[in-house]
Motif scaffolding. Structure first.
Motif, PDB file in Angstrom:
ATOM      1  N   ALA A 158      56.283 137.325 114.530  1.00 28.67           N
ATOM      2  CA  ALA A 158      55.882 136.309 113.553  1.00 28.67           C
ATOM      3  C   ALA A 158      54.358 136.279 113.417  1.00 28.67           C
ATOM      4  O   ALA A 158      53.826 136.221 112.309  1.00 28.67           O
ATOM      5  N   LEU A 159      53.652 136.373 114.558  1.00 30.09           N
ATOM      6  CA  LEU A 159      52.191 136.372 114.527  1.00 30.09           C
ATOM      7  C   LEU A 159      51.670 137.602 113.787  1.00 30.09           C
ATOM      8  O   LEU A 159      50.718 137.524 113.014  1.00 30.09           O
ATOM      9  N   GLU A 160      52.344 138.714 114.010  1.00 28.62           N
ATOM     10  CA  GLU A 160      51.957 139.954 113.329  1.00 28.62           C
ATOM     11  C   GLU A 160      52.116 139.825 111.816  1.00 28.62           C
ATOM     12  O   GLU A 160      51.214 140.154 111.052  1.00 28.62           O
ATOM     13  N   VAL A 161      53.287 139.352 111.420  1.00 22.55           N
ATOM     14  CA  VAL A 161      53.551 139.197 109.990  1.00 22.55           C
ATOM     15  C   VAL A 161      52.545 138.218 109.374  1.00 22.55           C
ATOM     16  O   VAL A 161      51.979 138.475 108.311  1.00 22.55           O
ATOM     17  N   ALA A 162      52.309 137.127 110.087  1.00 25.61           N
ATOM     18  CA  ALA A 162      51.419 136.094 109.548  1.00 25.61           C
ATOM     19  C   ALA A 162      50.011 136.639 109.299  1.00 25.61           C
ATOM     20  O   ALA A 162      49.336 136.237 108.346  1.00 25.61           O
ATOM     21  N   ALA A 163      49.580 137.587 110.143  1.00 23.00           N
ATOM     22  CA  ALA A 163      48.231 138.129 110.025  1.00 23.00           C
ATOM     23  C   ALA A 163      48.003 138.784 108.667  1.00 23.00           C
ATOM     24  O   ALA A 163      46.924 138.666 108.086  1.00 23.00           O
ATOM     25  N   THR A 164      49.014 139.463 108.130  1.00 25.97           N
ATOM     26  CA  THR A 164      48.818 140.127 106.841  1.00 25.97           C
ATOM     27  C   THR A 164      49.404 139.334 105.675  1.00 25.97           C
ATOM     28  O   THR A 164      48.867 139.345 104.578  1.00 25.97           O
ATOM     29  N   PHE A 165      50.494 138.636 105.940  1.00 25.78           N
ATOM     30  CA  PHE A 165      51.209 137.943 104.874  1.00 25.78           C
ATOM     31  C   PHE A 165      50.521 136.620 104.487  1.00 25.78           C
ATOM     32  O   PHE A 165      50.596 136.172 103.353  1.00 25.78           O
ATOM     33  N   GLU A 166      49.821 136.038 105.462  1.00 25.85           N
ATOM     34  CA  GLU A 166      49.139 134.760 105.250  1.00 25.85           C
ATOM     35  C   GLU A 166      50.000 133.732 104.521  1.00 25.85           C
ATOM     36  O   GLU A 166      49.730 133.379 103.373  1.00 25.85           O
ATOM     37  N   PRO A 167      51.018 133.276 105.209  1.00 22.42           N
ATOM     38  CA  PRO A 167      51.958 132.353 104.561  1.00 22.42           C
ATOM     39  C   PRO A 167      51.336 130.997 104.254  1.00 22.42           C
ATOM     40  O   PRO A 167      50.456 130.541 104.990  1.00 22.42           O
ATOM     41  N   HIS A 168      51.779 130.393 103.165  1.00 20.68           N
ATOM     42  CA  HIS A 168      51.405 129.003 102.883  1.00 20.68           C
ATOM     43  C   HIS A 168      52.230 128.060 103.753  1.00 20.68           C
ATOM     44  O   HIS A 168      51.757 127.015 104.149  1.00 20.68           O
ATOM     45  N   VAL A 169      53.494 128.456 103.955  1.00 21.01           N
ATOM     46  CA  VAL A 169      54.406 127.611 104.717  1.00 21.01           C
ATOM     47  C   VAL A 169      55.122 128.470 105.758  1.00 21.01           C
ATOM     48  O   VAL A 169      55.511 129.595 105.457  1.00 21.01           O
ATOM     49  N   ALA A 170      55.257 127.968 106.975  1.00 23.39           N
ATOM     50  CA  ALA A 170      56.057 128.675 107.976  1.00 23.39           C
ATOM     51  C   ALA A 170      57.177 127.760 108.453  1.00 23.39           C
ATOM     52  O   ALA A 170      56.936 126.620 108.832  1.00 23.39           O
ATOM     53  N   ILE A 171      58.399 128.288 108.380  1.00 21.46           N
ATOM     54  CA  ILE A 171      59.550 127.527 108.855  1.00 21.46           C
ATOM     55  C   ILE A 171      59.957 128.130 110.189  1.00 21.46           C
ATOM     56  O   ILE A 171      60.381 129.287 110.251  1.00 21.46           O
ATOM     57  N   LEU A 172      59.778 127.381 111.260  1.00 19.21           N
ATOM     58  CA  LEU A 172      59.982 127.945 112.589  1.00 19.21           C
ATOM     59  C   LEU A 172      61.171 127.318 113.283  1.00 19.21           C
ATOM     60  O   LEU A 172      61.250 126.084 113.404  1.00 19.21           O
ATOM     61  N   ASP A 173      62.064 128.183 113.730  1.00 24.27           N
ATOM     62  CA  ASP A 173      63.131 127.730 114.603  1.00 24.27           C
ATOM     63  C   ASP A 173      62.476 127.366 115.931  1.00 24.27           C
ATOM     64  O   ASP A 173      61.586 128.067 116.404  1.00 24.27           O
TER      65      ASP A 173
ATOM     66  N   VAL B 285      56.271 132.158 102.064  1.00 29.16           N
ATOM     67  CA  VAL B 285      56.951 131.396 103.111  1.00 29.16           C
ATOM     68  C   VAL B 285      57.421 132.334 104.220  1.00 29.16           C
ATOM     69  O   VAL B 285      58.102 133.328 103.959  1.00 29.16           O
ATOM     70  N   LEU B 286      57.013 132.016 105.433  1.00 28.92           N
ATOM     71  CA  LEU B 286      57.455 132.804 106.585  1.00 28.92           C
ATOM     72  C   LEU B 286      58.618 132.080 107.260  1.00 28.92           C
ATOM     73  O   LEU B 286      58.521 130.892 107.566  1.00 28.92           O
ATOM     74  N   VAL B 287      59.708 132.821 107.465  1.00 31.31           N
ATOM     75  CA  VAL B 287      60.878 132.226 108.103  1.00 31.31           C
ATOM     76  C   VAL B 287      61.065 132.877 109.468  1.00 31.31           C
ATOM     77  O   VAL B 287      61.175 134.100 109.568  1.00 31.31           O
ATOM     78  N   VAL B 288      61.052 132.086 110.522  1.00 31.81           N
ATOM     79  CA  VAL B 288      61.220 132.645 111.857  1.00 31.81           C
ATOM     80  C   VAL B 288      62.459 132.047 112.516  1.00 31.81           C
ATOM     81  O   VAL B 288      62.529 130.843 112.754  1.00 31.81           O
ATOM     82  N   ASP B 289      63.423 132.908 112.779  1.00 33.92           N
ATOM     83  CA  ASP B 289      64.643 132.457 113.453  1.00 33.92           C
ATOM     84  C   ASP B 289      65.211 133.661 114.180  1.00 33.92           C
ATOM     85  O   ASP B 289      65.255 134.759 113.629  1.00 33.92           O
TER      86      ASP B 289
ATOM     87  N   SER C  31      44.814 130.797 111.016  1.00 34.64           N
ATOM     88  CA  SER C  31      45.625 130.781 109.804  1.00 34.64           C
ATOM     89  C   SER C  31      46.348 129.440 109.798  1.00 34.64           C
ATOM     90  O   SER C  31      46.854 128.981 110.814  1.00 34.64           O
ATOM     91  N   LEU C  32      46.339 128.782 108.676  1.00 35.76           N
ATOM     92  CA  LEU C  32      46.840 127.416 108.671  1.00 35.76           C
ATOM     93  C   LEU C  32      48.013 127.202 107.724  1.00 35.76           C
ATOM     94  O   LEU C  32      47.884 126.474 106.744  1.00 35.76           O
ATOM     95  N   PRO C  33      49.125 127.832 108.050  1.00 36.60           N
ATOM     96  CA  PRO C  33      50.278 127.532 107.199  1.00 36.60           C
ATOM     97  C   PRO C  33      50.770 126.120 107.484  1.00 36.60           C
ATOM     98  O   PRO C  33      50.577 125.609 108.582  1.00 36.60           O
ATOM     99  N   ARG C  34      51.328 125.498 106.481  1.00 35.77           N
ATOM    100  CA  ARG C  34      52.012 124.226 106.708  1.00 35.77           C
ATOM    101  C   ARG C  34      53.256 124.527 107.528  1.00 35.77           C
ATOM    102  O   ARG C  34      53.955 125.494 107.240  1.00 35.77           O
ATOM    103  N   LEU C  35      53.512 123.688 108.522  1.00 40.03           N
ATOM    104  CA  LEU C  35      54.583 124.028 109.458  1.00 40.03           C
ATOM    105  C   LEU C  35      55.804 123.134 109.315  1.00 40.03           C
ATOM    106  O   LEU C  35      55.698 121.909 109.276  1.00 40.03           O
ATOM    107  N   ILE C  36      56.950 123.788 109.232  1.00 41.79           N
ATOM    108  CA  ILE C  36      58.214 123.058 109.218  1.00 41.79           C
ATOM    109  C   ILE C  36      59.012 123.473 110.452  1.00 41.79           C
ATOM    110  O   ILE C  36      59.229 124.658 110.679  1.00 41.79           O
ATOM    111  N   ALA C  37      59.423 122.503 111.240  1.00 39.97           N
ATOM    112  CA  ALA C  37      60.247 122.802 112.420  1.00 39.97           C
ATOM    113  C   ALA C  37      61.716 122.745 112.036  1.00 39.97           C
ATOM    114  O   ALA C  37      62.137 121.890 111.263  1.00 39.97           O
ATOM    115  N   LEU C  38      62.459 123.685 112.619  1.00 35.75           N
ATOM    116  CA  LEU C  38      63.873 123.779 112.290  1.00 35.75           C
ATOM    117  C   LEU C  38      64.637 123.748 113.605  1.00 35.75           C
ATOM    118  O   LEU C  38      64.476 124.639 114.430  1.00 35.75           O
TER     119      LEU C  38
END
Ligand code: ADP
Ligand code: MG
Length: 389
Positions: free
Chosen positions: A307-322, A274-278, A342-349
């Motif tokens: 966030a894009l950088e992290v996503a490139a290597t971490f390949e999140p299943h879910v991204a929670i984005l502020d 899970v990638l958390v961006v805030d 990359s297709l993480p499921r997206l949650i808006a916060l």
């Protein structure tokens, strides 16, 4: 035989006992009074702060946050004082209902998670499924939060804290174990008494009044349970074991023996990345800690580019984005994540829950729109749902 001296001695000891009782009663009354008198001025302070937050004056934001943190700390101390006064006078009424133990643990973790994030402790949680208890949920959460906060407080940064819950005969057992500063053998037998604290070399900036464990013990006993502390001594960590009568699944409100099911399971059914961006560091860390406590793996980024950088290597299943991110907002970030393939499921916060906001986030590819403050229970099941699909 002349018994005069014996009688006199007995009278003296009775008088001393009476005096001690009176002093103890006065202490309890004083604590109650102190609690009330201190709490009264806190109410308008908290309201004023809320208004300031609402107005969102940027120039004084930092100062406001300091006042908020400290006032909350003060409020907790005062609440402890009031609680201990009420509890020792036996005037706390329990509002019991049946609840899954897991729910109580999650809520308590929510309370303690800022401290865990701040001290960068590793937290592992293992809760056996389907444990139900009949308790006052708010009070039990308070008990668990006390134990968790202590574990975080009395463990040096980067420590390890474990929470386990499992059935044992007719009991549900919750163990909170840390590898922290420990408790020496002289203090240990008295640790649940009021005002008992160890000499602390640690900074006392977050120090309490030594009431937490007294409250824990009284509340747990009122629930028909028990609590015990263990420690091998200084520097050897501590563990607290809580026992509560277990409720069988099908018997309405009746306590029954439970035999099967020693199996343990992490809170999450399947761990996800899970990638958390805030851009708010505290918020991001808190959320990541909570997500990890659910059994997932979490990474943090504070802006779109990283966030894009992290996503490139971490390949999140879910991204929670502020949504309110600086430079590249959450909508834009969502589009770019999608565009990269990359297709993480997206949650808006967001802080906004208007229909219009929900539509906008839906069209940017978000599947869920969560309004702050985050309900961790809800977030947990949302993640489950998204990765289950
Ligand atoms: N997990 C723990 N590890 C080490 N010491 C602990 C732990 N929990 C509690 N203690 C000791 O017990 C004391 C009493 O705890 P508590 O009643 O919660 O009061 P407070 O946290 O306000 O000091 C603490 O001051 C600390 O010395
Ligand atoms: Mg405490």
């Amino acid at each position: 035989m002349d018994v005069t001296r014996l009688v006199l001695a007995q009278r003296a000891s009775e008088a001393a006992l009476e005096e001690a009782r009176r002093a103890n009663k006065m202490k309890d009354e004083f604590l109650a009074l102190l609690g009330h008198e201190l709490r009264n001025p806190m109410a308008p302070i908290m309201t004023a702060l809320e208004l300031m937050r609402f107005r969102g004056d940027a120039a004084t934001q930092r100062e406001r946050e300091v006042i908020e943190r400290q006032a909350n700390h003060l409020l907790r101390l005062v609440d402890d004082l009031l609680d201990v006064a009420r509890i020792t006078r036996g005037v706390v009424e329990l509002k019991r209902r049946r609840v899954p133990l897991r729910e109580l643990i999650t809520k308590a973790l929510e309370t303690a998670s800022p401290l865990f994030a701040e001290k960068r402790h590793r937290l592992s949680v293992s809760v056996a499924p389907e444990l139900e208890v009949e308790v006052d949920p708010a009070r039990l959460q308070q008990v668990l939060a006390n134990l968790l906060t202590n574990a975080a407080k009395y463990t040096n940064p980067g420590g390890e804290v474990q929470v386990r819950a499992y059935p044992d005969g007719a009991d549900a057992v919750v163990v909170v174990q840390d590898d922290g500063i420990g408790i020496d053998s002289e203090t240990l037998p008295h640790i649940f008494e009021m005002f008992v604290q160890e000499q602390q070399g640690l900074d006392r900036s977050r120090g309490g009044l030594g009431l937490g464990l007294a409250i824990v013990k009284a509340l747990v006993q009122q629930h028909g349970g028990s609590v015990a502390a263990r420690s091998e001594g200084h520097g050897r960590g501590s563990s607290f074991e809580l026992r509560l009568p277990l409720l069988a699944r099908d018997e309405g409100g009746e306590t029954a023996v439970r035999t099967e099911g020693g199996e343990q399971m992490p809170v999450a059914t399947a761990p996800a990345r899970v990638l958390v961006v805030d851009d708010n560091q505290d918020a991001a860390e808190l959320l990541a800690t909570a997500v990890e406590a659910m059994g997932h793996e979490a990474r943090i980024a504070h802006d779109g580019a990283s966030a894009l950088e992290v996503a490139a290597t971490f390949e999140p299943h879910v991204a929670i984005l502020d949504i309110g991110l600086p430079v590249m907002d959450g909508y834009e970030l969502a589009r770019r994540l999608r565009a990269r393939g990359s297709l993480p499921r997206l949650i808006a916060l967001t802080g906004y829950g208007q229909e219009r906001d929900k539509q906008e986030s839906a069209s940017a590819g978000f599947e869920l729109h969560i309004v702050k403050p985050v309900d961790l229970q809800q977030l947990g099941s949302s993640i489950e749902k998204l990765i289950g699909r």
